[in-house]
Design an enzyme around this catalytic site. Structure first.
Site, PDB file in Angstrom:
ATOM      1  CB  THR A  40     -29.478  -6.044  21.495  1.00  0.00           C
ATOM      2  OG1 THR A  40     -28.987  -7.344  21.185  1.00  0.00           O
ATOM      3  CG2 THR A  40     -30.344  -6.118  22.744  1.00  0.00           C
ATOM      4  CG  HIS A  43     -34.319  -6.555  18.341  1.00  0.00           C
ATOM      5  ND1 HIS A  43     -35.270  -7.024  17.459  1.00  0.00           N
ATOM      6  CD2 HIS A  43     -33.163  -7.168  18.005  1.00  0.00           C
ATOM      7  CE1 HIS A  43     -34.717  -7.896  16.634  1.00  0.00           C
ATOM      8  NE2 HIS A  43     -33.435  -7.992  16.940  1.00  0.00           N
TER       9      HIS A  43
END
Length: 343
Positions: A40, A43
């Protein structure tokens, strides 16, 4: 204090000076010792489409950590300064029907640390006291820093009884590899993991997963024939977020099999529903951890002999965070630890 901040709506992260958080009566202040870089976070670093629609700026990022308690709120009675902790990064509302039924992992208003509000990539950060998890001496600091993704693996793998089962895992990222090691410890008969990244498949072997298949180079069917899996797998764990991975599970799971989905698939994916219906497959979506039953399972598995140490492939002082993100982006890394002790 120093913190890693998504300062601008653009690729990258910035080391910045931000105020030390003030805590409420029901919170704790955590002095960060170790953090781990999550997919995450990658990202967010890349500032892809998901990050652009999800992440507010500026914001301190990060949600995988271990540290010690530096301050406790007035209402906090079960924790004390100096306690060694990690913690649950999903903040639940406590008021929705699921929270009131004791199923906090199904909270309808979950807020993510380092996703929706300031995170743990800082010298200090605040956390609701109820989200802290005391780390026993049996859990080293580096392992405590990866308890969040480890919990995802435990939640996914142990959604179904694995004793004597034949398990297919699509996706040999760190969570997929951990799930394979958990399946072996839980008594699965055979565990097969697939990917197209040889580095990660080699890492899976170091974690004790014997049957690793690069589906870009070799047919899964060939491995199944060698293992005499005539009727297919009984349990499937989708960890890749790949349409091909999901299709493979549907095709190679036998009638009445069980599939757990953790990998986030692209929007609008179509699947062969005939396989689901006529093979009478059970599919379960997984998000996060069961709060806090999964956490106790995590400790017990480690105390029972599960060794996650080979999965941690890189360690950097936090000032070298760019190197940590570089190795993550290269695809040639397991878990990457950032050490805040030198700050």
């Amino acid at each position: 204090m120093k913190a890693l901040v998504k300062k601008h709506a653009a690729p990258g992260l910035w080391m910045d000076d931000v105020p030390v958080p003030k805590i409420s009566d029901d919170e704790i202040l955590v002095k960060t010792h170790k953090t781990s870089i999550c997919g995450t976070d990658v990202h967010i670093y890349k500032w892809d489409a998901w990050a652009q629609k999800t992440i507010p700026t500026p914001m301190v990022v990060g949600h995988e950590f271990m540290g010690e308690i530096a301050e406790v709120g007035r209402n906090v009675k079960h924790l004390k300064i100096g306690d060694r902790i990690c913690g649950e990064g999903h903040l639940t509302c406590g008021q929705c029907p699921n929270c009131r039924k004791g199923k906090k992992h199904l909270c309808m208003k979950t807020v993510g640390v380092g996703v929706h509000r300031h995170g743990c990539f800082a010298e200090y950060f605040h956390l609701p006291a109820e989200n802290a998890f005391l780390l026993p001496k049996s859990v080293p600091d580096d392992i405590g820093a990866i308890f969040d993704p480890y919990g995802n693996a435990v939640h996914t793998a142990l959604s179904f009884n694995l004793t004597g089962e034949d398990v297919l895992i699509t996706g040999a990222g760190p969570i997929g590899i951990m799930a394979g090691a958990i399946a072996r410890q839980a008594g699965a008969r055979r565990v097969v993991i697939t990917d197209i990244n040889d580095y990660r498949l080699d890492l899976a072997k170091k974690m004790g997963i014997q049957h690793c298949v690069n589906v870009g180079k070799s047919a899964l069917k060939k491995k199944m024939q060698a293992l005499e899996l005539e009727h297919g797998f009984t349990v499937g764990l989708e960890m890749s977020g790949s349409v091909h991975g999901l299709s493979t599970l549907l095709e190679e799971t036998q009638h009445g099999g069980h599939i757990a989905l953790l990998g986030i698939l692209p929007p609008g994916v179509s699947i062969d529903w005939d396989l689901v219906i006529f093979k009478m497959l059970t599919i379960k979506g997984i998000y996060g951890r069961e709060i806090f039953s999964t956490w106790y399972q995590m400790v017990h598995l480690i105390e029972g002999g599960l060794d996650l140490a080979p999965l941690i492939t890189h360690r950097f002082p936090v000032d070298d965070f760019e190197k940590g993100f570089e190795v993550m982006l290269s695809g040639k890394a397991g878990k990457v630890i950032l050490d805040w002790g030198s700050v």
